[in-house]
Design a protein around this motif. Sequence first.
Motif, PDB file in Angstrom:
ATOM      1  N   GLU A   1       0.582  -1.107   0.103  1.00  0.00           N
ATOM      2  CA  GLU A   1      -0.348  -0.134  -0.036  1.00  0.00           C
ATOM      3  C   GLU A   1       0.747   1.159   0.355  1.00  0.00           C
ATOM      4  N   ARG A   2       0.262   2.159  -0.542  1.00  0.00           N
ATOM      5  CA  ARG A   2       0.889   3.310  -0.538  1.00  0.00           C
ATOM      6  C   ARG A   2       1.687   3.938   0.811  1.00  0.00           C
ATOM      7  N   VAL A   3       2.963   4.170   0.809  1.00  0.00           N
ATOM      8  CA  VAL A   3       3.490   4.433   2.515  1.00  0.00           C
ATOM      9  C   VAL A   3       2.969   6.003   3.306  1.00  0.00           C
ATOM     10  N   VAL A   4       2.061   6.660   2.389  1.00  0.00           N
ATOM     11  CA  VAL A   4       0.683   7.047   2.457  1.00  0.00           C
ATOM     12  C   VAL A   4      -0.130   8.036   1.995  1.00  0.00           C
TER      13      VAL A   4
ATOM     14  N   GLY B   1      -5.639  13.922   1.205  1.00  0.00           N
ATOM     15  CA  GLY B   1      -5.277  14.370  -0.395  1.00  0.00           C
ATOM     16  C   GLY B   1      -6.259  14.612  -1.091  1.00  0.00           C
ATOM     17  N   PHE B   2      -5.813  15.508  -1.922  1.00  0.00           N
ATOM     18  CA  PHE B   2      -6.670  16.236  -3.088  1.00  0.00           C
ATOM     19  C   PHE B   2      -5.897  16.198  -4.346  1.00  0.00           C
ATOM     20  N   ALA B   3      -5.336  14.686  -5.121  1.00  0.00           N
ATOM     21  CA  ALA B   3      -4.666  14.399  -6.111  1.00  0.00           C
ATOM     22  C   ALA B   3      -5.620  14.112  -7.421  1.00  0.00           C
TER      23      ALA B   3
ATOM     24  N   GLY C   1      -2.424  17.351  -4.145  1.00  0.00           N
ATOM     25  CA  GLY C   1      -2.158  18.528  -3.302  1.00  0.00           C
ATOM     26  C   GLY C   1      -3.328  17.918  -1.866  1.00  0.00           C
ATOM     27  N   ASN C   2      -3.628  18.906  -1.601  1.00  0.00           N
ATOM     28  CA  ASN C   2      -4.101  18.497   0.375  1.00  0.00           C
ATOM     29  C   ASN C   2      -5.711  19.526   0.182  1.00  0.00           C
ATOM     30  N   ASN C   3      -6.184  18.965   1.345  1.00  0.00           N
ATOM     31  CA  ASN C   3      -7.361  19.654   1.431  1.00  0.00           C
ATOM     32  C   ASN C   3      -7.394  20.858   2.775  1.00  0.00           C
TER      33      ASN C   3
ATOM     34  N   ASP D   1      10.726  21.815   4.601  1.00  0.00           N
ATOM     35  CA  ASP D   1      12.574  20.760   4.039  1.00  0.00           C
ATOM     36  C   ASP D   1      11.778  19.642   4.237  1.00  0.00           C
ATOM     37  N   ALA D   2      11.867  19.065   2.784  1.00  0.00           N
ATOM     38  CA  ALA D   2      11.467  17.624   2.612  1.00  0.00           C
ATOM     39  C   ALA D   2      12.545  16.539   3.610  1.00  0.00           C
ATOM     40  N   ILE D   3      13.604  17.291   3.992  1.00  0.00           N
ATOM     41  CA  ILE D   3      14.310  15.766   4.679  1.00  0.00           C
ATOM     42  C   ILE D   3      14.002  15.308   5.642  1.00  0.00           C
ATOM     43  N   LYS D   4      12.483  15.919   6.305  1.00  0.00           N
ATOM     44  CA  LYS D   4      12.059  16.088   7.668  1.00  0.00           C
ATOM     45  C   LYS D   4      10.981  15.283   7.289  1.00  0.00           C
ATOM     46  N   PHE D   5      10.163  15.002   5.745  1.00  0.00           N
ATOM     47  CA  PHE D   5       8.937  14.083   5.961  1.00  0.00           C
ATOM     48  C   PHE D   5       9.108  12.986   6.493  1.00  0.00           C
ATOM     49  N   PRO D   6      10.422  11.792   6.496  1.00  0.00           N
ATOM     50  CA  PRO D   6      10.514  10.817   6.483  1.00  0.00           C
ATOM     51  C   PRO D   6      10.331  10.024   8.384  1.00  0.00           C
TER      52      PRO D   6
ATOM     53  N   PRO E   1      11.678  23.915  -0.984  1.00  0.00           N
ATOM     54  CA  PRO E   1      12.537  22.943  -0.802  1.00  0.00           C
ATOM     55  C   PRO E   1      11.545  21.505   0.267  1.00  0.00           C
ATOM     56  N   LEU E   2      10.286  21.945  -0.320  1.00  0.00           N
ATOM     57  CA  LEU E   2       9.363  20.894   0.378  1.00  0.00           C
ATOM     58  C   LEU E   2       9.056  20.203  -1.306  1.00  0.00           C
ATOM     59  N   LEU E   3       8.818  21.288  -1.554  1.00  0.00           N
ATOM     60  CA  LEU E   3       8.797  21.045  -3.192  1.00  0.00           C
ATOM     61  C   LEU E   3       9.263  20.358  -4.430  1.00  0.00           C
TER      62      LEU E   3
ATOM     63  N   PHE F   1      11.293  14.188  -6.048  1.00  0.00           N
ATOM     64  CA  PHE F   1      12.177  12.840  -6.232  1.00  0.00           C
ATOM     65  C   PHE F   1      11.065  11.695  -5.899  1.00  0.00           C
ATOM     66  N   SER F   2      10.642  12.101  -4.762  1.00  0.00           N
ATOM     67  CA  SER F   2       9.701  11.294  -3.810  1.00  0.00           C
ATOM     68  C   SER F   2       8.922  10.254  -5.029  1.00  0.00           C
ATOM     69  N   TYR F   3       8.084  10.867  -5.828  1.00  0.00           N
ATOM     70  CA  TYR F   3       6.809  10.267  -6.427  1.00  0.00           C
ATOM     71  C   TYR F   3       7.101   9.307  -7.432  1.00  0.00           C
TER      72      TYR F   3
ATOM     73  N   ILE G   1       8.863   0.828  -5.947  1.00  0.00           N
ATOM     74  CA  ILE G   1       7.854  -0.683  -4.823  1.00  0.00           C
ATOM     75  C   ILE G   1       6.892  -1.113  -5.030  1.00  0.00           C
ATOM     76  N   ARG G   2       5.840   0.073  -5.185  1.00  0.00           N
ATOM     77  CA  ARG G   2       4.582   0.085  -5.066  1.00  0.00           C
ATOM     78  C   ARG G   2       3.836  -0.640  -6.049  1.00  0.00           C
ATOM     79  N   LEU G   3       4.148  -0.569  -7.350  1.00  0.00           N
ATOM     80  CA  LEU G   3       3.737  -0.809  -8.480  1.00  0.00           C
ATOM     81  C   LEU G   3       4.482  -1.811  -9.097  1.00  0.00           C
TER      82      LEU G   3
HETATM   83 FE1  HDE Z   1       3.187  13.678  -1.377  1.00  0.00          FE
HETATM   84  N1  HDE Z   1       3.190  11.285  -0.970  1.00  0.00           N
HETATM   85  N2  HDE Z   1       4.628  13.552  -0.474  1.00  0.00           N
HETATM   86  N3  HDE Z   1       2.628  15.001  -0.341  1.00  0.00           N
HETATM   87  N4  HDE Z   1       0.960  13.278  -1.723  1.00  0.00           N
HETATM   88  C1  HDE Z   1       2.905  10.128  -1.671  1.00  0.00           C
HETATM   89  O1  HDE Z   1       3.354   8.837  -3.099  1.00  0.00           O
HETATM   90  C2  HDE Z   1       5.880  12.796  -0.327  1.00  0.00           C
HETATM   91  C3  HDE Z   1       3.146  15.939   0.602  1.00  0.00           C
HETATM   92  C4  HDE Z   1       0.199  14.206  -1.728  1.00  0.00           C
HETATM   93  O2  HDE Z   1      -3.411   9.689  -4.468  1.00  0.00           O
HETATM   94  C5  HDE Z   1       3.903   9.202  -1.866  1.00  0.00           C
HETATM   95  O3  HDE Z   1       2.514   8.003  -4.836  1.00  0.00           O
HETATM   96  C6  HDE Z   1       7.381  13.761   0.141  1.00  0.00           C
HETATM   97  C7  HDE Z   1       2.274  17.621   0.341  1.00  0.00           C
HETATM   98  C8  HDE Z   1      -1.345  13.012  -2.322  1.00  0.00           C
HETATM   99  O4  HDE Z   1      -1.911   8.499  -4.819  1.00  0.00           O
HETATM  100  C9  HDE Z   1       5.022   9.647  -2.051  1.00  0.00           C
HETATM  101  C10 HDE Z   1       6.814  14.841   0.377  1.00  0.00           C
HETATM  102  C11 HDE Z   1       1.074  17.225  -0.073  1.00  0.00           C
HETATM  103  C12 HDE Z   1      -0.646  11.600  -2.205  1.00  0.00           C
HETATM  104  C13 HDE Z   1       5.080  11.134  -1.426  1.00  0.00           C
HETATM  105  C14 HDE Z   1       5.384  14.831   0.171  1.00  0.00           C
HETATM  106  C15 HDE Z   1       1.722  16.217  -0.330  1.00  0.00           C
HETATM  107  C16 HDE Z   1       0.482  11.421  -1.345  1.00  0.00           C
HETATM  108  C17 HDE Z   1       3.078   8.186  -1.253  1.00  0.00           C
HETATM  109  C18 HDE Z   1       7.527  15.766   1.350  1.00  0.00           C
HETATM  110  C19 HDE Z   1       0.355  17.837  -0.374  1.00  0.00           C
HETATM  111  C20 HDE Z   1      -1.507  10.778  -2.658  1.00  0.00           C
HETATM  112  C21 HDE Z   1       2.303   7.396  -2.518  1.00  0.00           C
HETATM  113  C22 HDE Z   1       8.204  16.397   0.620  1.00  0.00           C
HETATM  114  C23 HDE Z   1       0.922  18.961  -1.366  1.00  0.00           C
HETATM  115  C24 HDE Z   1      -1.769  10.626  -4.177  1.00  0.00           C
HETATM  116  C25 HDE Z   1       2.294   8.091  -4.108  1.00  0.00           C
HETATM  117  C26 HDE Z   1      -2.769   9.585  -4.056  1.00  0.00           C
HETATM  118  C27 HDE Z   1       1.622  10.791  -1.667  1.00  0.00           C
HETATM  119  C28 HDE Z   1       6.238  11.370  -0.424  1.00  0.00           C
HETATM  120  C29 HDE Z   1       4.159  15.656   0.892  1.00  0.00           C
HETATM  121  C30 HDE Z   1       0.198  15.470  -1.269  1.00  0.00           C
HETATM  122  C31 HDE Z   1       6.080   8.443  -0.881  1.00  0.00           C
HETATM  123  C32 HDE Z   1       8.725  13.259   0.322  1.00  0.00           C
HETATM  124  C33 HDE Z   1       3.202  18.816   0.819  1.00  0.00           C
HETATM  125  C34 HDE Z   1      -2.292  13.965  -2.531  1.00  0.00           C
HETATM  126  O5  HDE Z   1       5.738   9.787  -3.212  1.00  0.00           O
END
Ligand code: HDE
Length: 726
Positions: free
Chosen positions: A74-77, A134-136, A150-152, A160-165, A356-358, A363-365, A371-373
């Motif tokens: 499943e998605r990690v988040v 989430g609002f993607a 995006g988000n709601n 900063d993205a480095i704090k996300f984990p 720096p978050l963007l 990189f992350s997506y 791994i997921r797919l």
């Molecule tokens: Fe995400 N985020 N995120 N995020 N995110 C994922 O991608 C990540 C952040 C958001 O319905 C993952 O496919 C990092 C902000 C949504 O499939 C992953 C950071 C915002 C969804 C990931 C953030 C989001 C994700 C997990 C900090 C709002 C669901 C599975 C740098 C603007 C998309 C996947 C869907 C999903 C990483 C922060 C929104 C791991 C590293 C800020 C809506 O790639």
Amino acid sequence: MATDKNDTAGENKKVAGLQQHTEDSTGQFLTTNHGLKINDDQNSLKAGNRGPSLLEDFLLREKITHFDHERIPERVVHARGSAAHGVFKLNKDMSEFTRAKFLNDTSLETPVFVRFSTVAGSRGSTDLARDVRGFAVKFYTEEGNFDLVGNNMPVFFIQDAIKFPDLIHAVKPEPHNEIPQAASAHDTFWDFISNTPEAAHMIMWAMSDRALPRSYRMMEGFGVHTFRLVNETGKSVFVKFHWKPLLGVHSVAWDEAQNISGKDPDFHRRDLWDAIEAGDFPQWQFGVQIVPEEDEHKFEFDLLDPTKIIPEELVPVTIIGTMTLNRNPDNFFAETEQVAFHVGHVVPGIDFSNDPLLQGRLFSYTDTQLIRLGGPNFHEIPINRPVVPVHNNQRDGFSRQTINKGKTAHGPNTMSGGCPFQAGKVQGGFTSFPEKIEAHKVRERSQSFFDHFSQATLFLNSQSEPEKNHIIDALSFELGKVETLVIRERMLFLLAQIDDGLAAAVAFAIGMHVPKELAKQLNQNIPADADPEQYRSIVKEGSLQRSEPLSMANTIKDNIRTRKIALLACDGVNDKNLAAVKAAVEAAGGICEVIATKLGFISGMNSDKPIPVNKSLLTTGSVLYDAVYVPGGINSTATLEADPDAIHFLNEAFKHCKAIAADADALQVLRATYFGRKLPESNDEETVLMEGVVVSNNITTLATNFINAVKQHRFWDREKARKVPA
Ligand code: HDE
């Protein structure tokens, strides 16, 4: 299946693309995965009908092997989500700002696939967790896919993205015992937050009712980061993206959310699905806040800081289009689960800022999909395919679908005449915005990111009284569940930097005092966080004190479309009144369900026609409805008055501040409730007994007053003064 009101050429292209991969077994023989017709799929091959199964049974082995591999990680988040297809219609030509074709041509309709989600919970968790949503949105444009992930809520916890984990490790269930599921009310989350002052603003949002949407259809959406738009001449502006729901922004109460999680954990998923099936297509306006490049430094905050909004009073949102979700997916796994979003999926004319978050998300997506797919070919999964052709020299890998022809898979080449060619800018090739950068390579945060509290205070000050109380209650609940006292203390200290009253109210509720100083400074690794000078709200003179759009109290309240109304009735009900109120509610776009003590049918006092019961008091609960109506009829009201579940239903609806209506001769049922004692004495002519409680013997007046009350969504002011033990 709902009819597709908004079918367009663009949308048809995506639908046709998906149809190539759609399988319909109607009228077909059962086969193996290799096309062999199967004669018996219910009995394994055995040595005698009481004997052992044989290894030879290739049918059994194929079926079980496939089953064994059915689950993917499943998605990690954002693991739990639901999605729908739809269409985006541009109504304002944006070519002044961007060369993105889908934002230039108002005759275009762009197909979209939208996935809503919670963040922390697992795939099987409840929809009503207190959480960000989430609002993607995936736009299938003629220039390739553009994903607005995006988000709601318009800000984020970290800069900063480095704090996300760390953030996600802290909010997920604790690692030693995997408790609690889909909840932030535990030590590790608040430990992280209490060491991360930049989260202050986002915490205000997450503790507000925004974290408890009534429906995915009633949420705003935000791109969060500042992006760039770039026009044909190469001129760029900064932009923030917004989605505004036409049904308004509405929430449920926290107590209600917790009950819904038990009664119907699929509440949001079901709501979205049902609305689309019924043809009540949810719609959002798409808006942009545009900031010219030269204004980059004119604000009190940094545009690159994702913990800040641009208040709409400073830069208004320009509405440029409408999105309509009009079709449910055919298959949850193939579409909703396998869809892969990526902030890096952009089209020419849309570019990134240096947030720096963007930058880290870029990189992350892709990485996570590997791994997921299961490998690098996830773009070939039907839901992820663009509506334009894909040509490049990438090859092979697990589950490759494309059969690439020819000898060459390299560039530059002469053997294939140089194909596929690079596209110049005039041919629609993407070029990055050539932002000038002169800098030292450092691990630092800009000083302009250090004010962590002013916008948290702005958010709090912009809330109505009930909304503020909900924030206090939410913080008291969450911190009340934190067992480590020093974490609670640090949080109280941080809350006091947002607002003294807020900190004092929470401290009172959790039986503590607000510390004047921190015993130990915060995160020593980050100079900005370790410096107590940074811990205060800097609301400068002349700064904005309140921002109207931040409060849900100011949202659209002019309709009751898709609101669910419970009609509490038993044998002997006044069926004429029931039918009249039902018809009025349905004419206004509401949805009615008859609820009785048992399933089946009930009889009316005026006719022999049995009335079908939709739900029994056993199979539903008031938390699944927006309002309740109790029609008269002496036998029906006598049964309800004596039924503890019916009385509980009403008490709970009252507690959650919902509109309640009763015929004058059903008043006795309301009087049997806890709040009934508090209802003023009335004669039967009375129409509104108290805010949101409507009684009348004139059915037309009753229906009108009731519908007006439902439009208000909730009577939150009722809450503090009239707590009900339900
Ligand atoms: Fe995400 N985020 N995120 N995020 N995110 C994922 O991608 C990540 C952040 C958001 O319905 C993952 O496919 C990092 C902000 C949504 O499939 C992953 C950071 C915002 C969804 C990931 C953030 C989001 C994700 C997990 C900090 C709002 C669901 C599975 C740098 C603007 C998309 C996947 C869907 C999903 C990483 C922060 C929104 C791991 C590293 C800020 C809506 O790639």
